[in-house]
Design an enzyme around this catalytic site. Structure first.
Site, mmCIF file in Angstrom:
data_model
loop_
_atom_site.group_PDB
_atom_site.id
_atom_site.type_symbol
_atom_site.label_atom_id
_atom_site.label_comp_id
_atom_site.label_asym_id
_atom_site.label_seq_id
_atom_site.Cartn_x
_atom_site.Cartn_y
_atom_site.Cartn_z
ATOM 1 N N ASP A 93 0.843 -1.191 -0.152
ATOM 2 C CA ASP A 93 -0.097 -0.064 -0.152
ATOM 3 C C ASP A 93 0.988 1.289 0.017
ATOM 4 O O ASP A 93 0.923 1.907 0.928
ATOM 5 C CB ASP A 93 -0.772 -0.152 1.350
ATOM 6 N N LYS A 95 0.871 3.945 -1.927
ATOM 7 C CA LYS A 95 0.228 5.181 -2.477
ATOM 8 C C LYS A 95 1.339 6.237 -3.121
ATOM 9 O O LYS A 95 1.487 7.449 -2.624
ATOM 10 C CB LYS A 95 -0.332 5.940 -1.286
ATOM 11 N N ASP A 98 4.014 10.631 -7.322
ATOM 12 C CA ASP A 98 4.836 11.642 -7.830
ATOM 13 C C ASP A 98 4.945 11.607 -9.571
ATOM 14 O O ASP A 98 3.984 10.796 -9.961
ATOM 15 C CB ASP A 98 6.584 11.447 -7.141
HETATM 16 O O1 6AU Z 1 -8.573 -0.962 9.277
HETATM 17 P P1 6AU Z 1 -7.525 -0.004 9.676
HETATM 18 O O2 6AU Z 1 -8.300 1.254 10.101
HETATM 19 O O3 6AU Z 1 -6.522 -0.514 10.930
HETATM 20 O O4 6AU Z 1 -6.548 -0.039 8.472
HETATM 21 C C1 6AU Z 1 -6.919 0.367 7.168
HETATM 22 C C2 6AU Z 1 -5.998 0.448 6.320
HETATM 23 C C3 6AU Z 1 -4.841 1.253 6.635
HETATM 24 C C4 6AU Z 1 -4.720 2.423 5.679
HETATM 25 O O5 6AU Z 1 -3.343 3.057 5.117
HETATM 26 C C5 6AU Z 1 -5.307 1.881 4.418
HETATM 27 O O6 6AU Z 1 -6.249 0.669 5.041
HETATM 28 N N1 6AU Z 1 -6.419 2.940 3.782
HETATM 29 C C6 6AU Z 1 -6.275 2.905 2.545
HETATM 30 C C7 6AU Z 1 -5.684 2.115 1.413
HETATM 31 C C8 6AU Z 1 -5.746 0.581 1.578
HETATM 32 O O7 6AU Z 1 -5.046 2.672 0.401
HETATM 33 C C9 6AU Z 1 -6.934 4.017 1.773
HETATM 34 C C10 6AU Z 1 -7.857 4.724 2.632
HETATM 35 O O8 6AU Z 1 -8.693 5.535 2.117
HETATM 36 N N2 6AU Z 1 -8.244 4.520 3.910
HETATM 37 C C11 6AU Z 1 -7.340 3.406 4.699
HETATM 38 O O9 6AU Z 1 -7.534 3.430 5.673
HETATM 39 O O10 6AU Z 1 -3.615 0.387 6.300
#
Ligand code: 6AU
Length: 262
Positions: A93, A95, A98
């Site tokens: 992940d 993201k 750039d």
């Molecule tokens: O269930 P959580 O809240 O402990 O973890 C959510 C995971 C984290 C975030 O970096 C990721 O999902 N995430 C992402 C991703 C996957 O790209 C995008 C987003 O909009 N929200 C989010 O939480 O590892």
């Protein structure tokens, strides 16, 4: 034509043009799992232990490799062994955000060499389509796939309206893109998958803007394909294997309910 979200994962896998997505749907069907674990832990030992414990119940292991304080090349090898042992794909992940030339260097090189081991990665399209082209130059020859962050789960996020629509347009036009991070199915133009973070059965959010929705909302009602769950599975005092089984069951039931009676 029926919406892709009305078809089984098995059927979509059979019809899909991208070998990686074919493999993903096949894993989902074999393991009856549309659950991805967000393994946001900060040491190699914790990450390997968590991946081994939860591995049997997930289709995708999602990593943030740059939060592992004692990262080394052996970690990657061990993760790949666990992916083979438990039959899951790895999604870093990262993201990326750039210009094309810079993301090429970040994706293929540096300490992490992400493209060498992550089946899937993701990017923001804020720099324009060049970011997809840069990443594709590195990842396509290796059979990798890219997700675009068409929406985010956090309060006040800015990926909405015309920006989200642009993500969808770019995804349709670039065959290195296999789908989206977002909350719903975005298009019927081709079978682009959606993976949804911010999924929880109990909590409604955290202190830093995360917002949780249920598997029923995300899979049954919104037509997303995969739920991403982190702290709901491995949070303090939790039995990670038991929680993973609970989320797998909830995600799969939500999918069966979407398909409706045979
Ligand atoms: O269930 P959580 O809240 O402990 O973890 C959510 C995971 C984290 C975030 O970096 C990721 O999902 N995430 C992402 C991703 C996957 O790209 C995008 C987003 O909009 N929200 C989010 O939480 O590892």
């Amino acid at each position: 034509m029926a919406s892709y979200s009305q078809k089984t994962y098995a059927q979509r896998g059979k019809e899909h043009a991208h070998p990686l997505v074919k493999e993903l749907f096949a894993i989902m069907e074999r393991k009856q799992s549309n659950l991805s674990l967000a393994a946001d832990v900060s040491t190699k030992a914790e990450l390997l232990a968590l991946a081994d414990t939860v591995g049997p119940y997930i289709c995708v292991l999602k990593t943030h490799i740059d939060v592992v304080s004692d990262f080394d090349a052996d970690l990657v090898e061990r993760l790949q062994e666990l992916a083979a042992k438990h039959d899951f794909l790895i999604f870093e992940d990262r993201k990326f955000a750039d210009i094309g030339n810079t993301v090429k260097l970040q994706y293929g090189g540096g300490i992490y060499r992400i493209a060498d081991w992550a089946h899937i990665t993701n990017c923001h399209v804020i720099p324009g389509e060049g970011i997809i082209q840069g990443l594709a130059e590195v990842g396509k020859p290796k059979g990798r796939g890219l997700l675009l962050l068409a929406e985010m789960s956090s309060a006040g996020m800015l990926a909405t309206g015309a920006y989200t629509d642009k993500n969808v347009e770019m995804a349709i036009a670039n065959d290195f893109v296999i789908g989206f991070i977002g909350s719903r199915r975005f298009t019927e133009e081709r079978d682009l998958i959606t993976m949804t973070p911010g999924v929880g059965l109990h909590a409604s959010g955290d202190a830093l803007g995360q917002q949780y929705r249920t598997p029923t909302k995300i899979i049954t009602e919104n037509g997303s394909d995969i739920i991403i769950v982190g702290r709901g599975i491995y949070g303090p005092g939790k039995d990670a294997a038991a929680e993973a089984q609970r989320y797998r069951e909830a995600g799969w039931t939500a999918y069966l309910n979407r398909l409706g009676p045979k």
